[in-house]
Design a protein around this motif. Structure first.
Motif, short mmCIF file in Angstrom:
data_model
loop_
_atom_site.label_atom_id
_atom_site.label_comp_id
_atom_site.label_asym_id
_atom_site.label_seq_id
_atom_site.Cartn_x
_atom_site.Cartn_y
_atom_site.Cartn_z
N UNK A 1 0.83 -1.20 0.00
CA UNK A 1 0.00 0.00 0.00
C UNK A 1 0.87 1.26 0.00
N UNK A 2 1.96 1.23 0.75
CA UNK A 2 2.89 2.36 0.74
C UNK A 2 3.47 2.58 -0.64
N UNK B 1 12.27 5.44 -1.05
CA UNK B 1 13.33 4.46 -0.83
C UNK B 1 14.23 4.86 0.34
N UNK B 2 14.41 6.17 0.53
CA UNK B 2 15.24 6.63 1.65
C UNK B 2 14.53 6.42 2.99
N UNK B 3 13.21 6.44 2.99
CA UNK B 3 12.46 6.31 4.24
C UNK B 3 12.20 4.86 4.63
N UNK B 4 12.15 3.96 3.65
CA UNK B 4 11.80 2.56 3.91
C UNK B 4 12.91 1.66 3.38
N UNK C 1 15.37 -2.17 -0.72
CA UNK C 1 15.98 -3.44 -1.09
C UNK C 1 15.11 -4.19 -2.10
N UNK C 2 13.80 -4.10 -1.94
CA UNK C 2 12.87 -4.76 -2.85
C UNK C 2 13.00 -4.21 -4.27
N UNK C 3 13.03 -2.89 -4.40
CA UNK C 3 13.18 -2.28 -5.72
C UNK C 3 14.55 -2.57 -6.32
#
Length: 291
Positions: free
Chosen positions: A127-128, A221-224, A229-231
């Motif tokens: 969802x994020x 990407x910087x926050x999570x 890593x997934x991307x």
């Protein structure tokens, strides 16, 4: 200080030690509660893991409350276990409501079931990811990017349709559903750099794709860390697929297939090298490998 030491002495030193143990075992309800506690604490993470944990722990506390009411006849034990049962039940209902309230558009449902769910991505994490993107329609024969003109300002993932990739009018490869449209361009630039496409991407059919704006995605990407890593894994795998798609189109001679993993491929694949030179170099490489 003396009062604290006296309390400690009463609790430890002067507390009666069990000399005679109870011979008969507790009832089945008590043992069932213990089993539910053991199994409940084996739950995983994520929404469904929490549902698993709170459902079993709630049943365990309920069994303990019944045991305290029927067998032990202890109001304090019953009260604590019943309160904990109510807390677990409320948490279960709250989490179940959150899971039910997570709904996505059809494109996101396809994307999650086909690409993200097999990788173990939870619904809250997806969802994020989905909230930071938008779904775009690209009509047939319209260009997603034009060589030397379109700036690299987003990352897109094809959901339906087919995209044709060309350079100087020459066909390179196709992009199929659940592949990135511009993963090489994304990976080639640092967050502070800007660039333009070196290929043209044209829709061969009516297409739908999910797109993330470059700056917004870098912030996500910087926050999570997990999403980053997934991307990284998805983009790396997508680039590898595109390289092998290009490799399948490189033939030398009558029936030889050139492998991009052989050395000096970037020198050999330059336009100014003749076909005969390329064939000769390839055959020499094969002889050295056979030896």
């Amino acid at each position: 200080m003396e009062r604290n030491s006296s309390l400690w002495k009463n609790l430890i030193d002067e507390h009666p030690v069990c000399t005679i143990w109870k011979q008969e075992a507790e009832g089945a309800i008590y043992h069932l509660a213990s089993i539910l506690f053991v199994v409940g604490f084996m739950g995983g993470s994520g929404f469904f893991g929490l549902l698993y944990v709170f459902s079993l722990l709630g049943l365990g506390f309920l069994c303990s409350a019944i045991w305290a009411w029927v067998d032990v006849c202890a109001a304090d034990i019953f009260s604590w276990n019943f309160i904990l049962f109510v807390i677990c039940f409320m948490r279960f209902v709250h989490i179940a409501y959150q899971v039910r309230s997570i709904t996505f558009a059809r494109e996101f449902q396809l994307l999650y079931s086909s690409l993200f769910q097999p990788l173990g991505t939870s619904l809250p994490d997806f969802r994020t990811i989905a909230m930071s993107s938008e779904v775009v329609t690209l009509e047939k024969e319209h260009c997603y990017a034009m060589q030397g003109k379109t700036s690299i300002d987003k990352l897109s993932l094809l959901v339906s349709g087919r995209i044709r990739v060309t350079v100087d009018g020459e066909f390179l490869h196709y992009i199929f559903p659940f592949q990135f449209l511009d993963s090489p361009e994304w990976d080639s630039l640092k967050p502070t750099e800007e660039g333009i496409f070196q290929v043209t991407l044209t829709a061969e059919t009516d297409c739908r794709y999910v797109s993330w704006r470059r700056k917004k995605l870098y912030l996500l990407l910087a926050q999570h860390r997990y999403i980053s890593r997934l991307f990284s894994i998805l983009i790396g795998s997508d680039i590898a697929d595109k390289l092998y798609a290009l490799n399948d189109r490189v033939y030398i001679g009558k029936r030889y297939h050139y492998d991009i993993r052989l050395p000096n491929f970037y020198q050999m694949s330059s336009p100014e090298m003749s076909r005969s030179t390329l064939t000769e170099h390839f055959q020499n490489s094969r002889r050295r490998c056979d030896k």
